[in-house]
Design an enzyme around this catalytic site. Structure first.
Site, PDB file in Angstrom:
ATOM      1  N   TYR A 160      14.588  59.117  44.845  1.00  0.00           N
ATOM      2  CA  TYR A 160      15.600  59.267  45.896  1.00  0.00           C
ATOM      3  C   TYR A 160      15.050  58.760  47.241  1.00  0.00           C
ATOM      4  O   TYR A 160      15.797  58.382  48.136  1.00  0.00           O
ATOM      5  CB  TYR A 160      16.095  60.723  45.983  1.00  0.00           C
ATOM      6  CG  TYR A 160      17.464  60.835  46.597  1.00  0.00           C
ATOM      7  CD1 TYR A 160      18.548  60.125  46.077  1.00  0.00           C
ATOM      8  CD2 TYR A 160      17.692  61.650  47.711  1.00  0.00           C
ATOM      9  CE1 TYR A 160      19.813  60.219  46.645  1.00  0.00           C
ATOM     10  CE2 TYR A 160      18.951  61.752  48.279  1.00  0.00           C
ATOM     11  CZ  TYR A 160      20.013  61.032  47.741  1.00  0.00           C
ATOM     12  OH  TYR A 160      21.260  61.131  48.316  1.00  0.00           O
ATOM     13  N   LYS A 167      19.435  62.657  53.974  1.00  0.00           N
ATOM     14  CA  LYS A 167      20.408  63.700  53.603  1.00  0.00           C
ATOM     15  C   LYS A 167      20.002  65.056  54.197  1.00  0.00           C
ATOM     16  O   LYS A 167      20.870  65.879  54.502  1.00  0.00           O
ATOM     17  CB  LYS A 167      20.543  63.804  52.083  1.00  0.00           C
ATOM     18  CG  LYS A 167      21.178  62.579  51.421  1.00  0.00           C
ATOM     19  CD  LYS A 167      22.610  62.328  51.847  1.00  0.00           C
ATOM     20  CE  LYS A 167      23.296  61.313  50.942  1.00  0.00           C
ATOM     21  NZ  LYS A 167      24.593  60.879  51.474  1.00  0.00           N
TER      22      LYS A 167
HETATM   23  N1  LIG Z   1      26.903  59.129  43.201  1.00  0.00           N
HETATM   24  C1  LIG Z   1      26.086  60.156  43.305  1.00  0.00           C
HETATM   25  O1  LIG Z   1      25.358  60.488  42.377  1.00  0.00           O
HETATM   26  C2  LIG Z   1      26.068  60.972  44.572  1.00  0.00           C
HETATM   27  C3  LIG Z   1      25.572  62.283  44.523  1.00  0.00           C
HETATM   28  C4  LIG Z   1      25.546  63.025  45.694  1.00  0.00           C
HETATM   29  C5  LIG Z   1      25.993  62.462  46.870  1.00  0.00           C
HETATM   30  N2  LIG Z   1      26.465  61.186  46.892  1.00  0.00           N
HETATM   31  C6  LIG Z   1      26.944  60.633  48.172  1.00  0.00           C
HETATM   32  O2  LIG Z   1      28.338  60.441  48.083  1.00  0.00           O
HETATM   33  C7  LIG Z   1      28.721  59.481  49.068  1.00  0.00           C
HETATM   34  C8  LIG Z   1      29.634  58.447  48.422  1.00  0.00           C
HETATM   35  O3  LIG Z   1      28.930  57.656  47.494  1.00  0.00           O
HETATM   36  P1  LIG Z   1      29.485  57.312  46.050  1.00  0.00           P
HETATM   37  O4  LIG Z   1      28.476  57.786  45.089  1.00  0.00           O
HETATM   38  O5  LIG Z   1      30.886  57.736  45.916  1.00  0.00           O
HETATM   39  O6  LIG Z   1      29.353  55.702  46.016  1.00  0.00           O
HETATM   40  P2  LIG Z   1      30.360  54.541  46.435  1.00  0.00           P
HETATM   41  O7  LIG Z   1      29.553  53.300  46.338  1.00  0.00           O
HETATM   42  O8  LIG Z   1      31.609  54.614  45.656  1.00  0.00           O
HETATM   43  O9  LIG Z   1      30.710  54.884  47.952  1.00  0.00           O
HETATM   44  C9  LIG Z   1      29.829  54.568  49.003  1.00  0.00           C
HETATM   45  C10 LIG Z   1      30.703  54.089  50.136  1.00  0.00           C
HETATM   46  O10 LIG Z   1      29.924  53.870  51.324  1.00  0.00           O
HETATM   47  C11 LIG Z   1      30.578  52.843  52.020  1.00  0.00           C
HETATM   48  N3  LIG Z   1      29.748  52.269  53.070  1.00  0.00           N
HETATM   49  C12 LIG Z   1      28.485  51.765  52.981  1.00  0.00           C
HETATM   50  N4  LIG Z   1      28.114  51.271  54.186  1.00  0.00           N
HETATM   51  C13 LIG Z   1      29.151  51.485  55.043  1.00  0.00           C
HETATM   52  C14 LIG Z   1      29.388  51.176  56.413  1.00  0.00           C
HETATM   53  N5  LIG Z   1      28.480  50.538  57.163  1.00  0.00           N
HETATM   54  N6  LIG Z   1      30.573  51.547  56.978  1.00  0.00           N
HETATM   55  C15 LIG Z   1      31.519  52.176  56.229  1.00  0.00           C
HETATM   56  N7  LIG Z   1      31.358  52.484  54.927  1.00  0.00           N
HETATM   57  C16 LIG Z   1      30.188  52.127  54.335  1.00  0.00           C
HETATM   58  C17 LIG Z   1      30.889  51.824  50.915  1.00  0.00           C
HETATM   59  O11 LIG Z   1      31.863  50.908  51.368  1.00  0.00           O
HETATM   60  C18 LIG Z   1      31.398  52.756  49.827  1.00  0.00           C
HETATM   61  O12 LIG Z   1      32.797  52.917  49.912  1.00  0.00           O
HETATM   62  C19 LIG Z   1      27.423  58.921  49.650  1.00  0.00           C
HETATM   63  O13 LIG Z   1      27.142  59.625  50.854  1.00  0.00           O
HETATM   64  C20 LIG Z   1      26.406  59.283  48.592  1.00  0.00           C
HETATM   65  O14 LIG Z   1      25.101  59.380  49.100  1.00  0.00           O
HETATM   66  C21 LIG Z   1      26.515  60.428  45.757  1.00  0.00           C
END
Ligand SMILES: NC(=O)c1ccc[n+]([C@@H]2O[C@H](COP(=O)([O-])OP(=O)(O)OC[C@H]3O[C@@H](n4cnc5c(N)ncnc54)[C@H](O)[C@@H]3O)[C@@H](O)[C@H]2O)c1
Length: 259
Positions: A160, A167
Site C-alpha cells: 500500500y 489515507k
Molecule cells: N478499490 C479498493 O480496494 C479501495 C479500498 C478502499 C478505499 N478505496 C478508495 O476509494 C476511492 C475510489 O477508488 P476506486 O477504488 O473506486 O477506483 P476508481 O479508479 O474507480 O476511482 C478513482 C477515481 O479517482 C479519480 N481521480 C484521480 N485523480 C483525480 C483528479 N486529479 N481529479 C479528480 N478525480 C481524480 C479517477 O478519475 C477515478 O474516478 C479512492 O479514494 C480509493 O483510494 C479503494
C-alpha cells in the site's frame, strides 16, 4: 432489494466525485443515494473519462454533470458555482478519488519522491478539504461528507506504500473537519471499504493477494461490493444516523477486527 429501500434521502442533493466506470466505489454510492431518493450531481475527470461516465450519470438521472480534475485550477470552484446556480444548496458530498504517480506508488515509502508524495497528498487528501470548504456554505440545513480511506491508513498493508500515510492524513482530516463543521450540523465520515477490484486498485502491486487476504480474514467470509459501500453511506447520510460523525466506518465484512 432496491424496491424495498425506503426513500430516506428524498429531497436531498448529493455531489458524487470519483466515478470512472461501473466498478467505481463512487458509482455504488451514486446508485445507492439515487435509490434512496437523492438527486445527484456527477463529475468526470476529463474528456477521456467522459464517454465512460456520462452514460452512467444519465442512467442515474443525474441533474447536474460537469468535468472535474481537482489538479486543474478553477475546476472545483466551477462545479460548486454550477451547483449553487442550479440547486442553491447541497446536502451530501462524496469524495471517492485518489492518485499517486506509479513509480512512487509501487516503490516503498523510503523511496517515495517529494513530488510524488505531494501529488498523492494533494489529489487524495487536500482536495477533500478544498471540497469541504466550498460545500459547507451550501449545506444550509446541515449535511454529510464522505471520504474513502482504507485499512492501510491504520496498519501496514504490504504494497500500500505511500497511500498508507496519505489515507492516515485523510482520516485525521475527517476528524478535524467533523470538529469544525459540527456546529453547522455537517457530519464528516471516513469510510474504510475492504479491497475492491477497481481501476485505482489495479495500480497496486499484488492486489490479488490483498483480495484473498481480505476474504480469508473477514468474519463474514466474503468480499464487499460497491453497493455495500453505497448503502452504508446512504444510511450515514440519513436522519437515522444524525448523531454519528468524525469516525472511520469500516465496510469490510469485519476484516479489520481480526489479527
Ligand atoms: N478499490 C479498493 O480496494 C479501495 C479500498 C478502499 C478505499 N478505496 C478508495 O476509494 C476511492 C475510489 O477508488 P476506486 O477504488 O473506486 O477506483 P476508481 O479508479 O474507480 O476511482 C478513482 C477515481 O479517482 C479519480 N481521480 C484521480 N485523480 C483525480 C483528479 N486529479 N481529479 C479528480 N478525480 C481524480 C479517477 O478519475 C477515478 O474516478 C479512492 O479514494 C480509493 O483510494 C479503494
Amino acid at each position: 432489494m432496491d424496491n424495498q429501500i425506503h426513500p430516506i434521502l428524498s429531497g436531498r442533493r448529493t455531489l458524487v466525485v470519483g466515478i470512472a466506470n461501473e466498478h467505481s466505489i463512487a458509482y455504488g454510492c451514486a446508485k445507492a443515494f439515487r435509490t434512496a431518493g437523492s438527486e445527484l450531481a456527477v463529475t468526470w475527470l476529463n474528456d477521456k473519462a467522459r464517454p465512460h461516465v456520462e452514460p452512467l450519470a444519465m442512467e442515474l438521472g443525474a441533474a447536474i454533470t460537469a468535468p472535474l480534475d481537482v489538479s486543474v485550477p478553477g475546476q472545483l470552484e466551477a462545479v460548486f458555482e454550477l451547483i449553487n446556480a442550479r440547486w442553491g444548496r447541497l446536502d451530501n458530498l462524496i469524495h471517492s478519488i485518489a492518485f499517486a504517480p506509479k513509480e512512487d506508488l509501487q516503490g516503498g515509502l523510503l523511496d517515495c519522491s517529494a513530488e510524488g508524495f505531494a501529488k498523492a497528498m494533494d489529489v487524495s487528501c487536500h482536495s477533500f478539504i478544498r471540497m469541504a470548504r466550498l460545500a459547507a456554505p451550501l449545506m444550509t440545513d446541515g449535511g454529510s461528507m464522505f471520504a474513502m480511506s482504507y485499512f492501510g491508513a491504520e496498519r501496514v498493508v504490504p504494497n500500500y506504500n505511500v497511500m498508507g500515510p496519505v489515507k492516515a492524513a485523510l482520516e485525521a482530516s475527517c476528524r478535524y473537519l467533523a470538529y469544525e463543521l459540527g456546529p453547522a450540523r455537517i457530519r464528516v465520515h471516513a469510510i474504510s471499504p475492504g479491497p475492491l477490484q477497481t481501476r485505482a486498485a489495479s495500480g497496486l502491486k499484488d492486489f490479488e493477494l490483498m483480495l484473498n487476504e481480505a476474504a480469508r480474514k473477514a468474519p463474514l467470509g466474503e468480499l464487499v461490493d460497491v453497493m455495500d459501500v453505497g448503502f452504508a453511506c446512504a444510511y450515514l447520510a440519513s436522519d437515522y444516523a444524525g448523531r454519528i460523525t468524525g469516525g472511520t466506518v469500516y465496510i469490510d465484512g469485519g476484516a479489520n477486527v481480526v489479527a
